[in-house]
Design a protein around this motif. Structure first.
Motif, PDB file in Angstrom:
ATOM      1  N   ALA A  35       0.831  -1.209   0.000  1.00  0.00           N
ATOM      2  CA  ALA A  35       0.000   0.000   0.000  1.00  0.00           C
ATOM      3  C   ALA A  35       0.865   1.258   0.000  1.00  0.00           C
ATOM      4  N   ILE A  36       1.947   1.245   0.788  1.00  0.00           N
ATOM      5  CA  ILE A  36       2.859   2.393   0.805  1.00  0.00           C
ATOM      6  C   ILE A  36       3.500   2.574  -0.562  1.00  0.00           C
ATOM      7  N   ALA A  37       3.915   1.466  -1.186  1.00  0.00           N
ATOM      8  CA  ALA A  37       4.571   1.535  -2.493  1.00  0.00           C
ATOM      9  C   ALA A  37       3.636   2.037  -3.582  1.00  0.00           C
ATOM     10  N   VAL A  68      11.487   0.469   0.637  1.00  0.00           N
ATOM     11  CA  VAL A  68      10.086   0.089   0.432  1.00  0.00           C
ATOM     12  C   VAL A  68       9.970  -0.938  -0.690  1.00  0.00           C
ATOM     13  N   MET A  69      10.599  -0.659  -1.845  1.00  0.00           N
ATOM     14  CA  MET A  69      10.514  -1.604  -2.955  1.00  0.00           C
ATOM     15  C   MET A  69      11.188  -2.924  -2.616  1.00  0.00           C
ATOM     16  N   LEU A  70      12.329  -2.842  -1.913  1.00  0.00           N
ATOM     17  CA  LEU A  70      13.022  -4.071  -1.517  1.00  0.00           C
ATOM     18  C   LEU A  70      12.152  -4.908  -0.597  1.00  0.00           C
ATOM     19  N   THR A  77       8.901  -4.763  -0.376  1.00  0.00           N
ATOM     20  CA  THR A  77       7.744  -5.228  -1.138  1.00  0.00           C
ATOM     21  C   THR A  77       8.072  -6.521  -1.875  1.00  0.00           C
ATOM     22  N   VAL A  78       9.225  -6.546  -2.541  1.00  0.00           N
ATOM     23  CA  VAL A  78       9.646  -7.751  -3.263  1.00  0.00           C
ATOM     24  C   VAL A  78       9.887  -8.903  -2.295  1.00  0.00           C
ATOM     25  N   LEU A  79      10.580  -8.621  -1.191  1.00  0.00           N
ATOM     26  CA  LEU A  79      10.909  -9.674  -0.233  1.00  0.00           C
ATOM     27  C   LEU A  79       9.659 -10.289   0.380  1.00  0.00           C
ATOM     28  N   THR A  80       8.740  -9.451   0.841  1.00  0.00           N
ATOM     29  CA  THR A  80       7.526  -9.988   1.451  1.00  0.00           C
ATOM     30  C   THR A  80       6.644 -10.676   0.413  1.00  0.00           C
ATOM     31  N   GLY A  81       6.648 -10.163  -0.824  1.00  0.00           N
ATOM     32  CA  GLY A  81       5.881 -10.833  -1.884  1.00  0.00           C
ATOM     33  C   GLY A  81       6.397 -12.234  -2.151  1.00  0.00           C
ATOM     34  N   VAL A  82       7.722 -12.378  -2.206  1.00  0.00           N
ATOM     35  CA  VAL A  82       8.320 -13.702  -2.420  1.00  0.00           C
ATOM     36  C   VAL A  82       7.986 -14.627  -1.251  1.00  0.00           C
ATOM     37  N   LEU A  83       8.081 -14.102  -0.033  1.00  0.00           N
ATOM     38  CA  LEU A  83       7.788 -14.941   1.135  1.00  0.00           C
ATOM     39  C   LEU A  83       6.324 -15.375   1.169  1.00  0.00           C
ATOM     40  N   VAL A  84       5.425 -14.498   0.755  1.00  0.00           N
ATOM     41  CA  VAL A  84       4.012 -14.869   0.705  1.00  0.00           C
ATOM     42  C   VAL A  84       3.799 -16.027  -0.267  1.00  0.00           C
ATOM     43  N   VAL A  85       4.505 -15.993  -1.407  1.00  0.00           N
ATOM     44  CA  VAL A  85       4.339 -17.049  -2.414  1.00  0.00           C
ATOM     45  C   VAL A  85       4.893 -18.383  -1.914  1.00  0.00           C
ATOM     46  N   VAL A  86       6.085 -18.362  -1.304  1.00  0.00           N
ATOM     47  CA  VAL A  86       6.729 -19.627  -0.928  1.00  0.00           C
ATOM     48  C   VAL A  86       6.368 -20.077   0.483  1.00  0.00           C
ATOM     49  N   PHE A  87       5.598 -19.261   1.220  1.00  0.00           N
ATOM     50  CA  PHE A  87       5.318 -19.616   2.610  1.00  0.00           C
ATOM     51  C   PHE A  87       4.631 -20.973   2.767  1.00  0.00           C
ATOM     52  N   ALA A 141       4.002  -1.355  -8.911  1.00  0.00           N
ATOM     53  CA  ALA A 141       4.545  -0.471  -7.876  1.00  0.00           C
ATOM     54  C   ALA A 141       5.885   0.116  -8.312  1.00  0.00           C
ATOM     55  N   TRP A 142       6.720  -0.694  -8.943  1.00  0.00           N
ATOM     56  CA  TRP A 142       8.002  -0.188  -9.449  1.00  0.00           C
ATOM     57  C   TRP A 142       7.790   0.766 -10.619  1.00  0.00           C
ATOM     58  N   ASN A 143       6.829   0.451 -11.473  1.00  0.00           N
ATOM     59  CA  ASN A 143       6.590   1.239 -12.683  1.00  0.00           C
ATOM     60  C   ASN A 143       6.149   2.661 -12.382  1.00  0.00           C
ATOM     61  N   ILE A 144       5.462   2.883 -11.273  1.00  0.00           N
ATOM     62  CA  ILE A 144       4.945   4.217 -10.960  1.00  0.00           C
ATOM     63  C   ILE A 144       5.782   4.911  -9.894  1.00  0.00           C
ATOM     64  N   SER A 145       6.995   4.400  -9.651  1.00  0.00           N
ATOM     65  CA  SER A 145       7.795   4.931  -8.548  1.00  0.00           C
ATOM     66  C   SER A 145       8.282   6.350  -8.794  1.00  0.00           C
ATOM     67  N   ARG A 146       8.377   6.799 -10.054  1.00  0.00           N
ATOM     68  CA  ARG A 146       8.805   8.166 -10.370  1.00  0.00           C
ATOM     69  C   ARG A 146       7.640   8.934 -10.992  1.00  0.00           C
ATOM     70  N   PRO A 147       7.449  10.197 -10.606  1.00  0.00           N
ATOM     71  CA  PRO A 147       6.266  10.935 -11.066  1.00  0.00           C
ATOM     72  C   PRO A 147       6.280  11.315 -12.542  1.00  0.00           C
ATOM     73  N   PHE A 148       7.452  11.349 -13.186  1.00  0.00           N
ATOM     74  CA  PHE A 148       7.519  11.775 -14.576  1.00  0.00           C
ATOM     75  C   PHE A 148       7.888  10.638 -15.526  1.00  0.00           C
ATOM     76  N   SER A 149       7.718   9.408 -15.078  1.00  0.00           N
ATOM     77  CA  SER A 149       7.917   8.245 -15.933  1.00  0.00           C
ATOM     78  C   SER A 149       6.997   7.133 -15.462  1.00  0.00           C
ATOM     79  N   GLY A 150       6.772   6.148 -16.335  1.00  0.00           N
ATOM     80  CA  GLY A 150       5.933   5.021 -15.950  1.00  0.00           C
ATOM     81  C   GLY A 150       4.461   5.269 -16.188  1.00  0.00           C
ATOM     82  N   GLY A 151       3.670   4.430 -15.546  1.00  0.00           N
ATOM     83  CA  GLY A 151       2.231   4.446 -15.785  1.00  0.00           C
ATOM     84  C   GLY A 151       1.516   5.705 -15.340  1.00  0.00           C
ATOM     85  N   LEU A 152       2.013   6.378 -14.316  1.00  0.00           N
ATOM     86  CA  LEU A 152       1.382   7.605 -13.821  1.00  0.00           C
ATOM     87  C   LEU A 152       2.167   8.848 -14.223  1.00  0.00           C
TER      88      LEU A 152
END
Length: 255
Positions: A55-57, A179-181, A183-193, A223-234
């Protein structure tokens, strides 16, 4: 960084101490069930942690992009006001100042905006504004109207400089690196838990696990794609400056 490492070490140590202490006291029972209390509690807390970090990301870049978009309109408002304020200047000077403002807006749209995807503004834009401000400052004010017009242009240009500095700050804004690190770490742990907890899904039971993994991967990418305000999806586009250029064409040569 050191505090983070110490916090992780303290947490792991706390678990080890609690396990040894309760075993020594003979409290509780062995829990090897993948669906038992230990796995259930750890799984729910891990999922909650992932949702919090995710959510923060998402929210931080979203609000930053929205604020950056509003700031670009504030900058172009100051630009247009300076264009209007230059009208009472003597004819040759007014035309030169207005041409300088138009050239600055075109430079931002055509040359500077692509550079902002890397997180910084071009140095030429500041040089252009400084040269234009120096030119306006040196204009002779032979009449009270010319003096007032020159002061009005300088005041609007001060607002323009302030808005430009804000755009530079917006361009360099991104979520905290951890935050991104996390996010990735907890996402991986959720998958392999489930596998770490001892479950061995087979057949159709793998479908929801795979679906969860795919959706988590897409979410982390977004989340990574929108991390910068002048590039990416947003990415904030230069619509405000394009609109200002169109408005310049509608403003009459004299009031």
């Amino acid at each position: 960084m050191l505090l983070g490492v110490l916090a992780v070490a303290a947490a792991v140590g706390l678990v080890a101490v609690a396990a040894l202490l309760f075993r020594a006291l003979g409290r509780g029972t062995d829990d090897r069930d993948p669906g038992g209390a230990s796995a259930g509690h750890a799984g729910s807390m891990l999922s909650s942690l992932f949702l919090l970090v995710f959510a923060i990301a998402i929210v931080v870049p979203w609000t930053t992009a929205d604020s950056a978009r509003q700031n670009t309109y504030s900058e172009t408002q100051a630009l247009v006001e300076a264009y209007w304020a230059a009208a009472p200047l003597p004819a040759p000077d007014a035309a030169q100042v207005r041409e300088g403002l138009r050239e600055y807006a075109r430079y931002v749209v055509e040359d500077e905006w692509p550079q902002m995807t890397t997180g910084h503004l071009g140095t030429e834009g500041t040089s252009r504004l400084e040269a234009l401000r120096a030119h306006v400052t040196e204009l002779p004010a032979t009449t009270e109207a010319a003096h007032d017009a020159r002061d009005a242009v300088l005041e609007r240009m001060a607002d323009l400089f302030a808005a430009r500095r804000q755009r530079a700050a917006d361009a360099g804004t991104e979520p905290p690196p951890g935050v991104m690190l996390l996010t990735v770490l907890t996402g991986v742990l959720v998958v392999v838990f489930p596998f770490l907890a001892g479950a061995r899904p087979r057949g159709l039971t793998l479908v929801p696990v795979l679906a969860m993994a795919v959706l988590l991967g897409v979410g982390v990418y977004l989340a990574w794609n929108i991390s910068r305000p002048f590039s990416g999806g947003l990415a904030v586009k230069p619509e405000a400056f394009v609109s200002a250029l169109h408005e310049f064409q509608r403003i009459p040569e004299g009031r």
